[in-house]
Write an enzyme that holds these catalytic residues in place. Structure first.
Site, mmCIF file in Angstrom:
data_model
loop_
_atom_site.group_PDB
_atom_site.id
_atom_site.type_symbol
_atom_site.label_atom_id
_atom_site.label_comp_id
_atom_site.label_asym_id
_atom_site.label_seq_id
_atom_site.Cartn_x
_atom_site.Cartn_y
_atom_site.Cartn_z
ATOM 1 C CD GLU A 21 -1.118 0.368 3.644
ATOM 2 O OE1 GLU A 21 -1.402 1.552 3.919
ATOM 3 O OE2 GLU A 21 -1.640 -0.751 4.527
ATOM 4 C CE LYS A 151 -2.031 1.843 12.816
ATOM 5 N NZ LYS A 151 -2.850 0.948 11.813
#
Length: 296
Positions: A21, A151
């Site tokens: 990405e 996360k």
């Protein structure tokens, strides 16, 4: 959409290819670490005998396999951060954009690339209703996503539950617990574990042959020596979240601010850990890509 020459050649020759990405370059890491890491990840892939395909949008053109020059031009344009839903907007209006997990997955699938390496996926946020496009994209796009889980600033339990609801296959790589980015492992157990890249490739092959749509998420923990303990990071996160609220930072602006601010507060230990987990994920993605070529 345009394939870089090296990517087009690799796909035509059935050579192992891994998608990368561009958001980690444009928004995930501070300058100059972002550009240096982008180069490093591609170098790691090539050293593994795999063709890297960094994906981004430059003035409305989707590029699968950006050159260093194209990446620099994209950064000069102050690119937007886009998921799948924003793709028509940036392409139609010829804007530059860095692709998040969902958009990169969609372009990977369109290009015929089966493996995508990232840092961490988006998920369900704590507090007000906020669910990442990454989950809905994984529910319908047939690619293998290698990440260090999500996360810990997210609601990890709900993120795992959402993936189950959307029938996303989650495989713990040599672990039975879900990873939480650079903080190591959470307390949430996974139903399925794998020990090597060959097993992952076989599961993906079976999934496609049975026409079961959706991604396989490979949850690959950060190497233990680079873990920054959750108890330590939590204090930094709470301070950064408080600052977000005070500054009116919301939506897509939250994660980049948190990552940058937490890095500062941790004396850049989290930044180093972030880069190391990216490298670790690319290496595993490369192994999977090579196994997929063998199965073909």
């Amino acid at each position: 959409m345009r394939l870089g020459k090296h990517v087009e050649e690799a796909l035509n020759k059935n050579q192992p290819t891994v998608a990368l990405e561009s958001t980690v370059i444009a928004h995930g890491l501070p300058f100059p670490h972002n550009v240096e890491t982008a180069k490093l990840l591609e170098e790691i892939a090539r050293s593994e005998g795999v063709v890297p395909a960094t994906i981004g949008v430059l003035k409305g053109e989707v590029i699968i396999g950006m050159t260093e020059e194209e990446i620099n031009k994209m950064l000069e344009d102050e690119p937007l951060k886009i998921g799948t839903r924003e793709i028509p907007y940036v392409v139609g209006l010829k804007k530059s954009a860095a692709t998040t997990v969902s958009a990169t997955m969609r372009f990977s699938k369109l290009a015929g690339i089966d493996v995508f390496a990232t840092g961490g996926i988006g998920g369900v946020h704590v507090g007000d209703w906020d669910v990442s496009q990454d989950i809905t994209e994984m529910a319908k796009t047939d690619v293998i996503v290698v990440s260090a889980g999500c996360k810990s600033i997210l609601d990890v339990k709900k993120t795992i539950e959402f993936m189950e609801t959307f029938q996303i296959t989650v495989l713990g790589y040599r672990t039975d617990k879900f990873p939480i980015f650079y903080e190591g492992l959470s307390d949430f157990k996974l139903d399925h574990t794998v020990q090597n890249a060959e097993e992952i490739a076989k599961i993906f092959k079976a999934k496609k042959e049975l026409s079961i749509e959706g991604s396989i998420l490979v949850a690959n923990p950060i190497p233990e020596e680079y873990i920054v303990p959750e108890s330590e990071v939590e204090g930094y996160i709470q301070q950064a979240l408080k600052e977000c609220s005070e500054k009116g930072i919301t939506g897509k602006g939250v994660t980049p601010y948190l990552l940058s601010r937490v890095a500062e507060l941790s004396n850049y230990r989290t930044l180093k850990a972030n880069i190391e987990l990216l490298k670790n994920n690319v290496r595993l993605a490369c192994q999977i890509a090579k196994e997929l070529v063998k199965l073909r």
